[in-house]
Write an enzyme that holds these catalytic residues in place. Structure first.
Site, PDB file in Angstrom:
ATOM      1  CB  CYS A   1      97.074 116.302  -4.589  1.00  0.00           C
ATOM      2  SG  CYS A   1      96.025 117.534  -5.355  1.00  0.00           S
TER       3      CYS A   1
ATOM      4  CD  GLU B   1      95.351 109.057  -3.334  1.00  0.00           C
ATOM      5  OE1 GLU B   1      96.272 109.023  -4.162  1.00  0.00           O
ATOM      6  OE2 GLU B   1      94.774 110.107  -2.986  1.00  0.00           O
TER       7      GLU B   1
ATOM      8  CG  HIS C   1      94.369 112.408  -5.586  1.00  0.00           C
ATOM      9  ND1 HIS C   1      94.590 112.512  -4.240  1.00  0.00           N
ATOM     10  CD2 HIS C   1      94.087 113.657  -6.014  1.00  0.00           C
ATOM     11  CE1 HIS C   1      94.427 113.762  -3.860  1.00  0.00           C
ATOM     12  NE2 HIS C   1      94.128 114.480  -4.922  1.00  0.00           N
TER      13      HIS C   1
HETATM   14  N1  GLN Z   1      93.931 122.395  -3.987  1.00  0.00           N
HETATM   15  C1  GLN Z   1      94.368 121.697  -2.828  1.00  0.00           C
HETATM   16  C2  GLN Z   1      95.377 122.483  -2.013  1.00  0.00           C
HETATM   17  O1  GLN Z   1      95.760 123.560  -2.362  1.00  0.00           O
HETATM   18  C3  GLN Z   1      94.963 120.356  -3.190  1.00  0.00           C
HETATM   19  C4  GLN Z   1      93.904 119.434  -3.702  1.00  0.00           C
HETATM   20  C5  GLN Z   1      94.156 117.978  -3.438  1.00  0.00           C
HETATM   21  O2  GLN Z   1      95.005 117.596  -2.610  1.00  0.00           O
HETATM   22  N2  GLN Z   1      93.398 117.139  -4.088  1.00  0.00           N
HETATM   23  O3  GLN Z   1      95.781 121.998  -1.018  1.00  0.00           O
END
Ligand code: GLN
Length: 205
Positions: free
Chosen positions: A86, A179, A177
């Site tokens: 992410c 995890e 994610h």
């Molecule tokens: N939207 C977040 C960002 O731009 C990422 C979200 C996440 O890591 N769950 O960093």
């Protein structure tokens, strides 16, 4: 076989769940906050890296404040097996669309990502996803999308048409994610890559 040591970037975001999953897979984990957590007098202190989710612009800012941006970039570019989830995927990317003001990325993964591409926090979801390595159950939270990939990048997973998982050499970036649902596939692959690329000197130490 000695345990693989995984550095988990611990400046901001969801660190604990990665640590738990890696330790369930018999890895050692080290929180990374400063350059000396990553690099010691004899070279790298870790066999692999995890860049967790969180807020990519905050993690980027903290990386630069703590002097970790360049050492981390050099380590990943140098072939250290790395999993970014992410925000971690956003940090790895060559280009970030819809960045926060001044936001930078490490530029080590030849993809363009769009932040928050699936909508806001309320659109977060737990989903079953097909990947090239089999089905997984994972969570999406304000997830990015990969909107283009360079020639050396393999697509690992899509959500509908959108690319949400990629691999380039020893670097894996996923928009979701694993995890949070306890899905071990990607962490297991990271440890396998690290074991395959760990120099003998380190594995007998
Ligand atoms: N939207 C977040 C960002 O731009 C990422 C979200 C996440 O890591 N769950 O960093």
């Amino acid at each position: 076989m000695s345990a693989v040591t995984v550095g988990v970037l611990a400046l901001q975001g969801g660190v604990r769940e990665h640590v738990r999953l890696l330790e369930e897979l018999d890895a050692r984990t080290v929180p990374l906050r400063t350059p000396s957590d990553l690099v010691g007098p004899d070279g790298l202190r870790v066999d692999a890296l995890v860049l967790p989710g969180g807020e990519s612009s905050t993690i980027d800012r903290l990386l630069r404040i703590f002097g970790l941006f360049e050492p981390l970039r050099d380590a990943v570019a140098g072939g250290l097996p790395t999993l970014g989830t992410c925000a971690g995927l956003i940090l790895l990317a060559r280009e970030v669309l819809d960045p926060a003001p001044g936001q930078q990325s490490l530029g080590v993964l030849d993809v363009t990502v769009r932040r928050n591409a699936f909508g806001s926090q309320v659109d977060s979801a737990e989903l079953d996803l097909d990947t090239v390595d089999g089905p997984v159950n994972v969570a999406f939270i304000r997830a990015p999308q990969v909107v283009s990939v360079g020639p050396g990048v393999d697509v690992l997973a899509r959500r509908d048409q959108a690319i949400v998982g990629v691999r380039q050499g020893a670097i894996t970036g996923i928009a979701f994610h694993p995890e949070l649902t306890g899905e071990p596939l990607f962490h297991r692959r990271l440890l396998e890559t690290a074991t395959a690329s760990t120099p003998p000197a380190r594995s007998v130490a």
